[in-house]
Design a protein around this motif. Structure first.
Motif, short mmCIF file in Angstrom:
data_model
loop_
_atom_site.label_atom_id
_atom_site.label_comp_id
_atom_site.label_asym_id
_atom_site.label_seq_id
_atom_site.Cartn_x
_atom_site.Cartn_y
_atom_site.Cartn_z
N ALA A 45 0.95 -0.97 0.05
CA ALA A 45 0.04 0.01 0.06
C ALA A 45 0.65 1.28 0.02
CB ALA A 45 -0.74 -0.07 1.18
N ASP A 46 2.07 1.23 0.88
CA ASP A 46 2.87 2.37 0.76
C ASP A 46 3.58 2.77 -0.80
OD1 ASP A 46 4.41 4.45 2.51
OD2 ASP A 46 6.04 3.10 2.11
N LEU A 47 4.08 1.62 -1.30
CA LEU A 47 4.31 1.85 -2.67
C LEU A 47 3.34 2.39 -3.69
CD1 LEU A 47 6.65 1.63 -4.80
CD2 LEU A 47 5.96 -0.74 -5.07
N VAL A 48 2.16 1.73 -3.54
CA VAL A 48 1.07 2.45 -4.39
C VAL A 48 0.71 3.83 -3.97
CG1 VAL A 48 -1.46 2.17 -4.71
CG2 VAL A 48 -0.06 0.11 -4.78
N ALA A 49 0.69 4.14 -2.70
CA ALA A 49 0.56 5.59 -2.38
C ALA A 49 1.69 6.59 -2.92
CB ALA A 49 0.54 5.66 -0.87
N LYS A 50 2.93 5.98 -3.09
CA LYS A 50 4.03 6.66 -3.54
C LYS A 50 4.09 6.72 -4.91
CE LYS A 50 7.39 6.04 -0.02
NZ LYS A 50 8.64 5.44 0.56
N LEU A 51 3.62 5.89 -5.80
CA LEU A 51 3.13 5.80 -7.06
C LEU A 51 2.26 6.99 -7.58
CD1 LEU A 51 4.10 2.33 -8.09
CD2 LEU A 51 5.63 4.37 -8.33
N LEU A 52 1.11 6.73 -6.93
CA LEU A 52 0.02 7.70 -7.05
C LEU A 52 0.18 9.00 -6.96
CD1 LEU A 52 -3.16 5.54 -5.88
CD2 LEU A 52 -2.74 6.17 -8.33
N ALA A 53 0.90 9.22 -5.74
CA ALA A 53 1.42 10.66 -5.53
C ALA A 53 2.35 11.32 -6.58
CB ALA A 53 2.19 10.79 -4.09
N ALA A 54 3.01 10.44 -7.10
CA ALA A 54 4.16 10.81 -8.26
C ALA A 54 3.11 11.08 -9.56
CB ALA A 54 5.19 10.03 -8.54
N ILE A 55 2.19 10.30 -9.88
CA ILE A 55 1.41 10.55 -11.11
C ILE A 55 0.56 11.67 -10.88
CG2 ILE A 55 -0.70 9.56 -12.18
CD1 ILE A 55 0.43 6.79 -11.47
N LEU A 79 -4.07 3.54 -14.56
CA LEU A 79 -4.57 2.24 -14.86
C LEU A 79 -3.90 1.21 -14.66
CD1 LEU A 79 -6.81 3.58 -18.05
CD2 LEU A 79 -7.50 3.08 -15.94
N GLU A 80 -2.64 1.17 -15.18
CA GLU A 80 -1.77 -0.05 -15.23
C GLU A 80 -1.27 -0.27 -13.65
OE1 GLU A 80 0.21 -3.17 -16.82
OE2 GLU A 80 -1.00 -1.57 -17.79
N LEU A 81 -1.13 0.86 -12.81
CA LEU A 81 -0.78 0.74 -11.47
C LEU A 81 -2.06 0.12 -10.51
CD1 LEU A 81 0.82 1.11 -8.80
CD2 LEU A 81 -0.10 3.52 -8.73
N LEU A 82 -3.38 0.41 -11.11
CA LEU A 82 -4.48 -0.01 -10.20
C LEU A 82 -4.72 -1.41 -10.60
CD1 LEU A 82 -6.82 3.21 -10.23
CD2 LEU A 82 -5.36 2.14 -8.47
N ARG A 83 -4.27 -1.81 -11.93
CA ARG A 83 -4.53 -3.01 -12.43
C ARG A 83 -3.75 -4.19 -11.72
NH1 ARG A 83 -3.43 -5.86 -18.19
NH2 ARG A 83 -1.31 -5.42 -17.58
N HIS A 84 -2.35 -3.75 -11.34
CA HIS A 84 -1.46 -4.80 -10.71
C HIS A 84 -1.50 -4.43 -9.30
CE1 HIS A 84 0.19 -6.03 -14.44
NE2 HIS A 84 0.16 -4.90 -15.01
N ARG A 85 -2.07 -3.44 -8.72
CA ARG A 85 -2.18 -3.43 -7.32
C ARG A 85 -2.41 -4.52 -6.22
NH1 ARG A 85 -6.41 1.36 -5.60
NH2 ARG A 85 -5.26 2.09 -3.55
N HIS A 86 -2.97 -5.28 -6.52
CA HIS A 86 -3.38 -6.43 -5.71
C HIS A 86 -2.57 -7.54 -6.19
CE1 HIS A 86 -6.16 -3.96 -3.71
NE2 HIS A 86 -6.88 -3.76 -4.68
#
Length: 90
Positions: free
Chosen positions: A3-13, A81-88
């Motif tokens: 979740a931490d990595l996802v949050a960092k990547l979303l913040a960068a986007i 979209l790619e991040l959310l697709r691979h999120r889980h």
């Protein structure tokens, strides 16, 4: 993916989207790309276009044109979209 990595990547986007919108990007749609005209970069908005950058080095101009605001917004959309697709996936 943590979740931490996802949050960092979303913040960068989101930061890239903010910068692209501040530079005139309005949509992820492809119209009005920036174009190179000699040593100048122009936005194709309006009849004559708007000068974005004057007198830059050729390699810098290529980079600027390749990263016009609407192109950056399209990339952000795809990255999200790619991040959310691979999120889980693990």
């Amino acid at each position: 993916m943590s979740a931490d990595l996802v949050a960092k990547l979303l913040a960068a986007i989101e930061e890239t989207e903010r910068i692209a919108r501040a530079a005139g990007g309005q949509t992820a749609a492809p119209p009005d790309p920036w174009v190179r005209e000699g040593m100048t970069v122009r936005s194709r908005q309006g009849l004559r276009g708007t000068i974005v950058v004057k007198h830059s080095w050729p390699d810098e101009i290529a980079h600027i044109v390749h990263n016009d605001p609407n192109t950056a917004l399209r990339r952000c959309e795809l990255e999200r979209l790619e991040l959310l697709r691979h999120r889980h996936r693990r």
